[in-house]
Design a protein around this motif. Structure first.
Motif, short mmCIF file in Angstrom:
data_model
loop_
_atom_site.label_atom_id
_atom_site.label_comp_id
_atom_site.label_asym_id
_atom_site.label_seq_id
_atom_site.Cartn_x
_atom_site.Cartn_y
_atom_site.Cartn_z
N LEU A 98 0.81 -1.22 0.00
CA LEU A 98 0.00 0.00 0.00
C LEU A 98 0.85 1.27 0.00
O LEU A 98 0.43 2.30 -0.52
N ASP A 99 2.09 1.19 0.57
CA ASP A 99 2.95 2.37 0.59
C ASP A 99 4.12 2.25 -0.38
O ASP A 99 5.00 3.12 -0.44
N THR B 100 -8.69 -3.84 -0.67
CA THR B 100 -7.95 -2.58 -0.53
C THR B 100 -8.65 -1.50 -1.36
O THR B 100 -8.94 -1.72 -2.54
N TYR C 271 -8.90 1.77 -3.60
CA TYR C 271 -8.16 2.62 -4.53
C TYR C 271 -9.12 3.67 -5.05
O TYR C 271 -10.33 3.46 -5.05
N ALA D 176 -5.03 2.16 -0.20
CA ALA D 176 -3.69 2.39 -0.74
C ALA D 176 -3.36 3.88 -0.68
O ALA D 176 -4.24 4.73 -0.79
N THR D 177 -2.07 4.19 -0.51
CA THR D 177 -1.59 5.57 -0.56
C THR D 177 -1.35 5.96 -2.02
O THR D 177 -0.70 5.21 -2.75
N LEU E 188 0.53 7.49 -4.91
CA LEU E 188 1.96 7.77 -5.04
C LEU E 188 2.34 8.14 -6.47
O LEU E 188 1.76 7.65 -7.43
N PRO F 205 4.31 11.04 -2.18
CA PRO F 205 2.86 10.93 -1.92
C PRO F 205 2.09 12.04 -2.64
O PRO F 205 2.56 13.18 -2.72
N GLU G 219 -4.71 14.32 -1.37
CA GLU G 219 -6.06 13.74 -1.45
C GLU G 219 -6.99 14.65 -0.68
O GLU G 219 -6.65 15.13 0.39
N TRP H 290 -13.79 6.15 -4.16
CA TRP H 290 -12.81 5.11 -3.84
C TRP H 290 -13.57 3.78 -3.80
O TRP H 290 -14.74 3.74 -3.41
N GLY I 242 -1.98 9.83 -8.17
CA GLY I 242 -1.67 8.69 -7.31
C GLY I 242 -2.36 7.41 -7.70
O GLY I 242 -2.06 6.36 -7.13
N ASN J 168 -1.86 2.16 -7.45
CA ASN J 168 -1.70 3.42 -6.72
C ASN J 168 -0.45 4.15 -7.22
O ASN J 168 0.44 4.51 -6.46
#
Length: 453
Positions: A49-50, A62, A64, A200-201, A203, A214, A217, A230, A300, A320
């Motif tokens: 996720l990162d 997850t 997105y 998820a972050t 990116l 990052p 958002e 999302w 992202g 992501n």
């Protein structure tokens, strides 16, 4: 329908395709799923996720950002209003949301991106900055670039406008409407306007080094209906089943079919048409195979939804990462399933109506020769897709209506002699007779009395 899972070898192949794409494109994570027979039959995810080694792994639950796939939900909400008699697709936008420079455009034109409305906002890049209200958006002077109906011009602003229309028609915010009328009935309770739970972050991956940045958002406000939502692989699988024809009580099948008709082609200079837009849905024609769905991107994130309406087979995919080529990966996954595990072939059974035998065989339009056949419940004249060949659906004792090409929506009447036998066919004023220019068939303009010579 029978729900099933893919064979182990197919699932392993899909997992390998996903892992290859994640590494080759340097995606922090990628998650995808395959829908068949109205169910999620495979899902897979690679990465974290990162985007860092040892981070939390991505999976089918997850969240997105789906980006512009949001537009398909707004579009269905608009068609629900139409079906309920609250609006007409040819209504001018001004009738429902007064006081903008978009006024002349119709609701149908906004849905299919041929209203000529500007693509983006007049303020800072809306996808990376917090958004204000609809009134704030209007105050910036949003307007048109072309006359409505002239050409395809994708517009995020136009879907901000449609979201406002949905909100006003229901007297509440657009997402409350979507939640009540679409997400809840379809069981999509992991679809939200902001990240919640496992997410998820967003990116950006540096183009020349393996480092990450990052992405911001926020709430897009008046622009939210263009790309705010999302979701997860599991949730969007339900939406893929929906557009594949499993609409339940949410929308009539006829209305879905209308939304998926290509209303305006996406014309690129010196290239053959492969893409079009229906009412809020993208339509693709790839080597003769029709696909429907929508793509999405937000800082992202990239997202994709693609379904074959002929079979209902579909794919969803997310990453992501701001940049990447997600659509080809999604297409490759779906093609692999269709190639390795084609849908079962239904056996043929004799189930025709003997009474319809009086319509089959040779017919003549003037001197031209065509053949009438019965396929399933349809009467077919010629070959649909060739010339004026068309299928016809029965709407009365001797009344049929065209389903294809030139004759779509046009009436076909079986005209009988006094003794009840079939004399001729009247197709939207054209006479089809058993022999060329049959003098007994009331041919318009008459038949030369001296006949053939």
């Amino acid at each position: 329908m029978t729900h099933h899972h893919l064979e182990a070898s197919t699932a392993a192949h899909l997992a390998h395709l996903l892992a290859t794409a994640q590494r080759a494109q340097r995606l922090p994570s990628i998650a995808a799923g395959i829908v068949r027979d109205g169910a999620l039959v495979w899902s897979g995810a690679v990465g974290t996720l990162d985007g860092r080694a040892g981070g939390e792994s991505a999976d089918a639950d997850t969240q997105y950002r789906m980006g512009s796939i949001t537009k398909t939900f707004v579009a269905v909400a608009v068609l629900q209003l139409r079906d309920a008699g609250k609006l007409d697709l040819n209504d001018r936008f001004e009738t429902h949301v007064p006081g903008t420079k978009l006024g002349d455009a119709t609701i149908a034109q906004l849905l299919s991106h041929d209203a000529g409305v500007q693509a983006e906002t007049n303020g800072p890049w809306w996808e990376r900055t917090a958004g204000g209200s609809w009134d704030d958006l209007v105050d910036t002077g949003i307007g048109r670039r072309f006359r409505p109906g002239r050409q395809f011009h994708y517009t995020n602003v136009g879907f901000g406008a449609l979201g406002e229309l949905v909100a006003r028609a229901h007297g509440t915010d657009w997402f409350s409407v979507i939640t009540r009328d679409l997400l809840a009935p379809l069981g999509m309770m992991r679809t939200t306007t902001r990240p919640c739970g496992r997410a998820a972050t967003g990116l950006a991956v540096h183009p020349f080094a393996d480092v990450l940045l990052p992405e911001p958002e926020h709430d897009a406000g008046g622009m939210a209906p263009a790309g705010q939502l999302w979701t997860t692989v599991t949730d969007l699988a339900a939406w893929a089943s929906f557009v594949g024809g499993d609409t339940g009580d949410v929308l009539s099948g006829d209305t879905l079919a209308e939304m998926l008709e290509p209303h305006v082609v996406v014309d690129l200079p010196d290239q053959p048409w492969t893409g079009a837009h229906g009412l809020g849905w993208q339509v693709w024609n790839v080597d003769g195979t029709r696909y429907v769905g929508h793509g999405g991107s937000m800082p992202g994130f990239l997202a994709g939804l693609r379904v074959r309406p002929d079979s209902g087979d579909g794919v969803i995919a997310f990453t992501n990462s701001t940049a990447g080529a997600l659509a080809p990966v999604a297409a490759e996954l779906l093609d692999a399933v269709v190639d390795r595990e084609p849908p079962p072939v239904e056996p043929w059974h004799a189930a025709g109506e003997p009474a319809l035998l009086e319509l089959v065989g040779t017919w003549h339009w003037g001197p031209a020769v065509t053949t009438g056949t019965v396929v399933g419940e349809h009467f077919v004249l010629g070959t649909p897709g060739q010339g004026r060949g068309s299928r016809f659906r029965r709407v009365g004792a001797d009344a049929w209506v065209g389903l294809d090409g030139y004759h779509v929506g046009e009436p076909l009447r079986v005209v009988r002699c006094a003794d009840g036998t079939v004399s001729h066919l009247d197709l939207a004023s054209f006479r089809f007779t058993r022999t060329p220019y049959d003098p007994g068939a009331d041919v318009p303009g008459g038949v030369d009395a001296a006949s053939w010579r």
